[in-house]
Design an enzyme around this catalytic site. Sequence first.
Site, mmCIF file in Angstrom:
data_model
loop_
_atom_site.group_PDB
_atom_site.id
_atom_site.type_symbol
_atom_site.label_atom_id
_atom_site.label_comp_id
_atom_site.label_asym_id
_atom_site.label_seq_id
_atom_site.Cartn_x
_atom_site.Cartn_y
_atom_site.Cartn_z
ATOM 1 N N HIS A 182 30.490 -48.937 60.056
ATOM 2 C CA HIS A 182 30.000 -47.631 59.614
ATOM 3 C C HIS A 182 28.635 -47.695 58.940
ATOM 4 O O HIS A 182 28.235 -46.713 58.318
ATOM 5 C CB HIS A 182 30.984 -46.998 58.633
ATOM 6 C CG HIS A 182 32.216 -46.446 59.270
ATOM 7 N ND1 HIS A 182 32.268 -45.210 59.875
ATOM 8 C CD2 HIS A 182 33.462 -46.970 59.407
ATOM 9 C CE1 HIS A 182 33.484 -44.989 60.333
ATOM 10 N NE2 HIS A 182 34.219 -46.026 60.066
ATOM 11 N N LYS B 199 26.211 -33.719 51.269
ATOM 12 C CA LYS B 199 26.589 -35.076 51.655
ATOM 13 C C LYS B 199 26.460 -35.961 50.415
ATOM 14 O O LYS B 199 25.944 -35.545 49.382
ATOM 15 C CB LYS B 199 25.707 -35.608 52.784
ATOM 16 C CG LYS B 199 24.218 -35.501 52.509
ATOM 17 C CD LYS B 199 23.400 -35.950 53.704
ATOM 18 C CE LYS B 199 23.436 -34.949 54.839
ATOM 19 N NZ LYS B 199 24.180 -35.390 55.992
ATOM 20 N N ARG B 200 26.930 -37.170 50.507
ATOM 21 C CA ARG B 200 26.799 -38.110 49.400
ATOM 22 C C ARG B 200 25.322 -38.267 49.021
ATOM 23 O O ARG B 200 24.452 -38.261 49.881
ATOM 24 C CB ARG B 200 27.407 -39.456 49.818
ATOM 25 C CG ARG B 200 27.414 -40.524 48.760
ATOM 26 C CD ARG B 200 28.350 -41.651 49.179
ATOM 27 N NE ARG B 200 28.067 -42.113 50.527
ATOM 28 C CZ ARG B 200 27.243 -43.112 50.821
ATOM 29 N NH1 ARG B 200 26.607 -43.752 49.848
ATOM 30 N NH2 ARG B 200 27.051 -43.490 52.065
ATOM 31 N N LYS C 216 19.566 -40.733 52.616
ATOM 32 C CA LYS C 216 19.857 -39.381 53.098
ATOM 33 C C LYS C 216 18.754 -38.397 52.701
ATOM 34 O O LYS C 216 18.693 -37.295 53.207
ATOM 35 C CB LYS C 216 21.219 -38.914 52.597
ATOM 36 C CG LYS C 216 22.370 -39.775 53.152
ATOM 37 C CD LYS C 216 23.713 -39.337 52.612
ATOM 38 C CE LYS C 216 24.842 -40.263 53.062
ATOM 39 N NZ LYS C 216 25.161 -40.121 54.494
ATOM 40 N N THR D 298 28.995 -36.723 60.105
ATOM 41 C CA THR D 298 29.954 -35.757 60.665
ATOM 42 C C THR D 298 29.695 -34.368 60.103
ATOM 43 O O THR D 298 30.078 -33.375 60.713
ATOM 44 C CB THR D 298 31.409 -36.166 60.370
ATOM 45 O OG1 THR D 298 31.581 -36.377 58.963
ATOM 46 C CG2 THR D 298 31.776 -37.433 61.127
ATOM 47 N N LYS E 104 30.077 -30.511 61.867
ATOM 48 C CA LYS E 104 30.794 -29.361 61.298
ATOM 49 C C LYS E 104 29.872 -28.158 61.179
ATOM 50 O O LYS E 104 30.258 -27.022 61.496
ATOM 51 C CB LYS E 104 31.351 -29.738 59.924
ATOM 52 C CG LYS E 104 32.383 -30.848 59.948
ATOM 53 C CD LYS E 104 32.573 -31.464 58.571
ATOM 54 C CE LYS E 104 33.323 -32.774 58.671
ATOM 55 N NZ LYS E 104 33.236 -33.573 57.443
#
Length: 860
Positions: free
Chosen positions: A402, A594-595, A600, A702, A706
């Site tokens: 991952h 998100k985290r 990110k 993911t 969504k």
Amino acid sequence: MPKSNKPAGKPETPVPAQHPHNDGVTRWIKPHTEHVVHPDPVHTICEPGVSVAEFKETILRRLKYSVAQDPSTATDRGWHFALSYAVRDAIMERFIATMQKHHAANTRRIYYMSLEYLMGRLLSNNLVNIGLFDTAKQALKELGYDLSDILEEENDMGLGNGGLGRLAACFLDSLATLDLPAVGYGLYYHFGLFRQEFANNRQVEHPDNWLQYGNAWQISRAEFSYTVRLYGRVETKFNDFGESYPAWVDTTSVRGQPWDIPICGYNGCTVNFLRLWESKASEEFDFAVFNRGGYVDAVRQKVDSETISKVLYPNDSTENGKELRLVQQYFFVSCSLQDIIRRFKKQNRSWDDFSSKVAVQLNDTHPAIAIVELMRHLVDEESLGWDYSWNVCRRVFSYTNHTLLPEALEAWSVPLMEKVLPRHMQIIYEINRRFLTEEVEARWPGDNDRKSAMSIIEESSPKRVRMAYLSVIGSHAVNGVAALHTELLKANLLNNFYELSPGKFQNKTNGITPRRWLKACNHALSSLIDEKIGAGWVTDLDRLRELEKFADDQATLTRFADIKRANKVALAEYVADILRLDINPDALFDVQIKRLHEYKRQHLNLLHIVGLYRKLLKNPEADVVPRVFIFGAKAAPGYEIAKVIIHAINAVGHRINTDGRVRDRLKIVFLPNYSVSVAERIIPAADLSEQISTAGKEASGTGNMKLALNGALTIGTLDGANVEIGEEVGPDNIFIFGLTVDEVHALQSTGYHPRDIYNSNEDLREIIDWLCSGYFTPDDPHALDPLKKSLLDHGDPFLVLADFQAYCQAQEKVSNAYRDRLGWAKKALLNTARVGKFSSDRTIREYARDIWKLDSLKVD
């Protein structure tokens, strides 16, 4: 293994004595003759066509006899538990039928091992999956209650953190929906990651006591408890053949007690389960010490033992934290393997059949020690030969990677491993020795550099065990989670292993369950889709393509846009309730949930916001599309720069949200304690989905799936699953910007100098200087200095400045597109219509076909 529960006096099948290094073909085991009870089916209210009156009666019965409350004085929480128990009654008959069917068929199962399951709330999802949502809504209405209010009483299950755990939860849903025999294994955390609050714009962590009021879905399975050994030492002993063997002695024992969570498939009868292990002391307390008055000492072992499953992800910045994390991983793996072996032995006599009945998927490296534990069990406990045991292991295990970040690859120090699991460390050394001499040497004779690069043992100080390498070596299949991710694994991170065993590597692009992420969380859009193309899309998401024929139908686009606006109004009401902040539902809802991690790049988003703010202050009449920037994220407690970014977003948000000069054209919303249930509010309301990680750093994502499924357009880099989303929705319906993977690699290889960009771009320079000047943090003028240092002095490791200009240009395209309401609605509808590929049903079908070799088994 616990002793069999066979009836007294029943003779055991004779088992030949086993030589500890026996390499014969057939390995016989004692049959586990545990008595299996097959209760007669009981009538439940959840047969097809159950009436509202019947279901209402069941709720009232459960309220009285299970919750012990009276309808006239019952609390909302009491009604929640009564409804949950009524739904669980409906599920239980299906659950028992599923287990009977699997047992009678002696079926092959997939055992999914994951340290995280981000399940969210189960009541709404279960109501949808068993077809009782409308029935429950009407039943509660007749009882004087609103279903939406009762659903709010359920706490999110604190069993996961981010995408890893949410993926596991989606997979469980798809496994049951597709009638695939499966068991999930994890830890029964008493406390989740943490409950996040903001104080003075900073993240503050509190215990996430998600079990404070109990959990209606868990089922105690104390009869399947197991003993787990830890610590101790290894000494040499001799068997009856006069040969030496290693014995793990002087160990400390804890007990693993399981709790089951039923997992109900959609509109079917299959109910699998998630089994979670809670740590218990092997003895509750020392009675002799207690009698002598040593009350604290008497329960010390109980306290120490139960710490193992107490908290999700203890802070591993300390040695004690690292040790607890390792103990957690081994504890849940040991319990799970003992449970798998017990289930196998009930119906099978030969170890030759083990890999035909058992498939184990390692979700990331957290369960990787399972490979070593199964080897220990086969070699030490079952006295099977090494080669035979290793072949069994490799046929059983498969591994999902991952991450593309080398620093994120899990590695345990050898001294710690020798302390906690001394016998396992010996086995790891032997696995490594044989791998390097028998496989690497055979493929690349004399290439010692290659051996060093591929060794499970990293020759650092101290030495470390590379768990990703162990996972690859001990598995028959290795997969990435997006096409780009898998290619980068093969080309870079795991290139040597790919060259050695190219057939072992596969891609399995992630997916999401459409049941929770559209059917359950976006009822209005789901109903519109049902009206236009029928209800079959819920289990065949590719059918959403049929929506394309409405892409130019003005009436459909208007309804689509109206549904989105209604969802935005609902979110605005929630924001007003939580934050006491009014936001405009006609503004563009720009969402990054998100985290919180530097790769990110929430701080890239922030720089753009500060630039818009500055533009409006310099020119109040500037033509700026009104925007509401919505964030949801937690930063790991020990990740200081991530916490600084949270502080920066909140500080800027406070300034903008209270500045009348911007006239509500900009707002920043940072919802605290981001969770699945919060995501279910945000995602249906999102207009723009921020997927802006540095190219080559995000494995898949993911959230991008969504949001696109619910009609949000993506602004993103060519990273992770963004690449495949772009291929599906088309270039006109996504906003791609920034450096590609190759360009990132080339820039970092030739030398990246962020100060050059800072000095040459006046707007960017002034944005950074203003942000970190103390203007936004007057009480602590230097609070944001670490952010500026990261961007300018520490090399801007994730190329924020390199992508800034391209990002701003892409955001201009977003604004221009949003001005055309129906044009935007068409792009949004096409996003919904074209992301059927990203159903977790498709992903699980591919796993079942290509890796697990698993057939569906329908339950009547």
